[in-house]
Enzyme design. Structure first.
Site, PDB file in Angstrom:
ATOM      1  N   LYS A 155      -0.692  28.830  22.295  1.00 52.65           N
ATOM      2  CA  LYS A 155      -1.871  27.880  22.368  1.00 52.65           C
ATOM      3  C   LYS A 155      -1.382  26.430  21.995  1.00 52.65           C
ATOM      4  O   LYS A 155      -1.602  25.521  22.824  1.00 52.65           O
ATOM      5  CB  LYS A 155      -2.901  28.048  21.313  1.00 52.65           C
ATOM      6  CG  LYS A 155      -3.783  29.403  21.687  1.00 52.65           C
ATOM      7  CD  LYS A 155      -4.875  29.623  20.480  1.00 52.65           C
ATOM      8  CE  LYS A 155      -4.450  29.917  19.139  1.00 52.65           C
ATOM      9  NZ  LYS A 155      -3.659  31.142  19.171  1.00 52.65           N
ATOM     10  N   ARG A 207     -12.849  30.216  15.999  1.00 50.05           N
ATOM     11  CA  ARG A 207     -12.099  31.495  15.504  1.00 50.05           C
ATOM     12  C   ARG A 207     -13.237  32.303  15.228  1.00 50.05           C
ATOM     13  O   ARG A 207     -12.884  33.421  15.175  1.00 50.05           O
ATOM     14  CB  ARG A 207     -11.116  31.031  14.570  1.00 50.05           C
ATOM     15  CG  ARG A 207      -9.467  31.024  15.141  1.00 50.05           C
ATOM     16  CD  ARG A 207      -8.660  31.046  13.764  1.00 50.05           C
ATOM     17  NE  ARG A 207      -7.419  31.253  14.129  1.00 50.05           N
ATOM     18  CZ  ARG A 207      -6.348  30.696  14.538  1.00 50.05           C
ATOM     19  NH1 ARG A 207      -6.584  29.443  14.959  1.00 50.05           N
ATOM     20  NH2 ARG A 207      -5.032  31.121  14.828  1.00 50.05           N
ATOM     21  N   ARG A 218       9.587  33.306  16.000  1.00 49.03           N
ATOM     22  CA  ARG A 218       9.395  32.044  15.419  1.00 49.03           C
ATOM     23  C   ARG A 218       9.353  32.105  13.957  1.00 49.03           C
ATOM     24  O   ARG A 218       9.913  31.016  13.269  1.00 49.03           O
ATOM     25  CB  ARG A 218       7.755  31.693  15.853  1.00 49.03           C
ATOM     26  CG  ARG A 218       7.246  30.383  15.499  1.00 49.03           C
ATOM     27  CD  ARG A 218       5.934  30.094  16.163  1.00 49.03           C
ATOM     28  NE  ARG A 218       4.953  30.847  15.272  1.00 49.03           N
ATOM     29  CZ  ARG A 218       3.753  30.825  15.709  1.00 49.03           C
ATOM     30  NH1 ARG A 218       3.496  30.149  16.689  1.00 49.03           N
ATOM     31  NH2 ARG A 218       2.661  31.314  15.352  1.00 49.03           N
ATOM     32  N   ARG A 247       6.782  29.183   8.321  1.00 51.09           N
ATOM     33  CA  ARG A 247       5.287  29.423   8.120  1.00 51.09           C
ATOM     34  C   ARG A 247       5.310  30.460   7.218  1.00 51.09           C
ATOM     35  O   ARG A 247       5.885  31.762   7.648  1.00 51.09           O
ATOM     36  CB  ARG A 247       4.761  29.529   9.378  1.00 51.09           C
ATOM     37  CG  ARG A 247       4.629  28.282  10.216  1.00 51.09           C
ATOM     38  CD  ARG A 247       3.797  28.396  11.625  1.00 51.09           C
ATOM     39  NE  ARG A 247       2.626  29.288  11.572  1.00 51.09           N
ATOM     40  CZ  ARG A 247       1.831  29.434  12.743  1.00 51.09           C
ATOM     41  NH1 ARG A 247       1.895  28.662  13.799  1.00 51.09           N
ATOM     42  NH2 ARG A 247       1.008  30.150  12.701  1.00 51.09           N
ATOM     43  N   ARG A 261      -3.154  39.135  10.958  1.00 48.52           N
ATOM     44  CA  ARG A 261      -3.518  38.353  12.005  1.00 48.52           C
ATOM     45  C   ARG A 261      -4.095  38.900  13.034  1.00 48.52           C
ATOM     46  O   ARG A 261      -5.132  38.569  13.611  1.00 48.52           O
ATOM     47  CB  ARG A 261      -2.433  37.544  12.100  1.00 48.52           C
ATOM     48  CG  ARG A 261      -2.257  36.591  10.947  1.00 48.52           C
ATOM     49  CD  ARG A 261      -0.815  35.767  11.163  1.00 48.52           C
ATOM     50  NE  ARG A 261      -0.976  34.663  12.162  1.00 48.52           N
ATOM     51  CZ  ARG A 261       0.214  34.311  12.593  1.00 48.52           C
ATOM     52  NH1 ARG A 261       1.363  34.609  12.155  1.00 48.52           N
ATOM     53  NH2 ARG A 261       0.158  33.269  13.678  1.00 48.52           N
TER      54      ARG A 261
HETATM   55  P1  ATP Z   1      -0.465  29.897  18.398  1.00 47.33           P
HETATM   56  O1  ATP Z   1      -1.064  30.601  19.497  1.00 47.33           O
HETATM   57  O2  ATP Z   1      -0.382  28.585  18.581  1.00 47.33           O
HETATM   58  O3  ATP Z   1       0.817  30.603  18.030  1.00 47.33           O
HETATM   59  P2  ATP Z   1      -1.438  30.890  15.870  1.00 47.33           P
HETATM   60  O4  ATP Z   1      -2.763  31.748  15.843  1.00 47.33           O
HETATM   61  O5  ATP Z   1      -0.408  31.427  15.538  1.00 47.33           O
HETATM   62  O6  ATP Z   1      -1.566  30.213  17.242  1.00 47.33           O
HETATM   63  P3  ATP Z   1      -2.658  28.523  14.121  1.00 47.33           P
HETATM   64  O7  ATP Z   1      -3.671  28.277  15.281  1.00 47.33           O
HETATM   65  O8  ATP Z   1      -1.671  27.493  13.920  1.00 47.33           O
HETATM   66  O9  ATP Z   1      -1.691  29.815  14.647  1.00 47.33           O
HETATM   67  O10 ATP Z   1      -3.351  29.033  12.760  1.00 47.33           O
HETATM   68  C1  ATP Z   1      -3.016  29.420  11.822  1.00 47.33           C
HETATM   69  C2  ATP Z   1      -3.540  29.961  10.624  1.00 47.33           C
HETATM   70  O11 ATP Z   1      -4.368  28.986  10.201  1.00 47.33           O
HETATM   71  C3  ATP Z   1      -4.899  31.166  10.930  1.00 47.33           C
HETATM   72  O12 ATP Z   1      -4.158  32.440  11.211  1.00 47.33           O
HETATM   73  C4  ATP Z   1      -5.684  30.859   9.985  1.00 47.33           C
HETATM   74  O13 ATP Z   1      -5.324  31.495   8.764  1.00 47.33           O
HETATM   75  C5  ATP Z   1      -5.938  29.489   9.785  1.00 47.33           C
HETATM   76  N1  ATP Z   1      -6.698  28.760  10.724  1.00 47.33           N
HETATM   77  C6  ATP Z   1      -6.425  27.901  11.593  1.00 47.33           C
HETATM   78  N2  ATP Z   1      -7.556  27.634  12.416  1.00 47.33           N
HETATM   79  C7  ATP Z   1      -8.554  28.220  11.842  1.00 47.33           C
HETATM   80  C8  ATP Z   1      -9.938  28.257  11.889  1.00 47.33           C
HETATM   81  N3  ATP Z   1     -10.617  27.455  12.887  1.00 47.33           N
HETATM   82  N4  ATP Z   1     -10.483  28.903  11.221  1.00 47.33           N
HETATM   83  C9  ATP Z   1     -10.357  29.544  10.075  1.00 47.33           C
HETATM   84  N5  ATP Z   1      -8.957  29.665   9.836  1.00 47.33           N
HETATM   85  C10 ATP Z   1      -8.098  28.887  10.720  1.00 47.33           C
HETATM   86 MG    MG Z   2      -0.410  26.988  16.994  1.00 42.49          MG
END
Ligand code: ATP
Ligand code: MG
Length: 191
Positions: free
Chosen positions: A14, A89, A128, A134, A145
């Protein structure tokens, strides 16, 4: 306005694709993950609290995230559109986003769903983790997750497909191949 939600499991790409979309189409990129990581890095009270959820692979509570998103959007006036990365989310967040956009007489234009197989997601996240630093890119957290994604986030696919807004994008090609698919969809919408 062109308001895009970029949707997908953790590690689906994303963030990477959002950066490219925001450059090509001059849209405002709102990433909740980046915002949270900036707070963690700055060691704010909010950041510390947020990290206690993130490091376990859990979501930050809806009320908190919805307020934060409202703040982020208020700061951006006169933009051509938004790309929402990491929000919504949950269904509650999806409904809140609709309400926020309604205040500006706007709506979600399209939802781009990056489709990537689970094995590939895990590989990408662990890789990553070797460089990202992270707190959530590790073997222990990744399973939580993915569970959270399936239980709390994936139902949004139905929410948006019922509104005929969901477009599935094959997410396993190269970064440029995925971006090419996205551009084709967006160019058709812009006309
Ligand atoms: P990518 O597809 O970019 O790899 P990702 O799922 O690895 O995305 P992020 O979107 O950066 O990661 O989110 C990391 C963490 O931040 C989530 O697992 C969650 O704990 C928290 N978080 C991010 N956005 C939200 C949201 N809208 N509501 C609740 N928690 C969130
Ligand atoms: Mg991200």
């Amino acid at each position: 306005m062109l308001n895009i939600v970029i949707f997908g499991a953790p590690g689906s790409g994303k963030g990477t694709q959002s950066t490219k979309i925001s450059e090509k189409y001059a849209l405002e990129h709102i990433s909740t993950g980046d915002m949270l990581r900036a707070e963690i890095k700055a060691n704010t009270e909010f950041g510390k609290k947020a990290n206690s959820y993130i490091s376990k692979g859990y979501l930050i509570p809806d009320e908190v995230m919805i307020d934060k998103l409202d703040d982020l959007m208020k700061k951006k006036n006169g933009v051509k559109g938004f790309i929402f990365d990491g929000f919504p989310r949950t269904i509650a967040q999806g409904k809140a986003l609709d309400e926020m956009l309604e205040k500006y007489d706007e709506k979600v234009t399209v939802v781009l769903s990056l489709e990537v197989e689970e094995d590939e997601l895990v590989d990408r996240i662990l890789k990553r983790g070797e460089i990202s630093g992270r707190s959530d890119d590790n073997r222990e957290t990744v399973e939580a997750r993915l569970n959270v994604y399936h239980n709390q986030t994936e139902p949004l696919k139905n929410y948006y497909s019922e509104q005929f807004k969901l477009v599935r994008i094959p997410g396993q090609g190269t970064i440029d191949e995925v971006f090419e698919s996205i551009s084709t969809v967006l160019d058709r919408i812009i006309g």
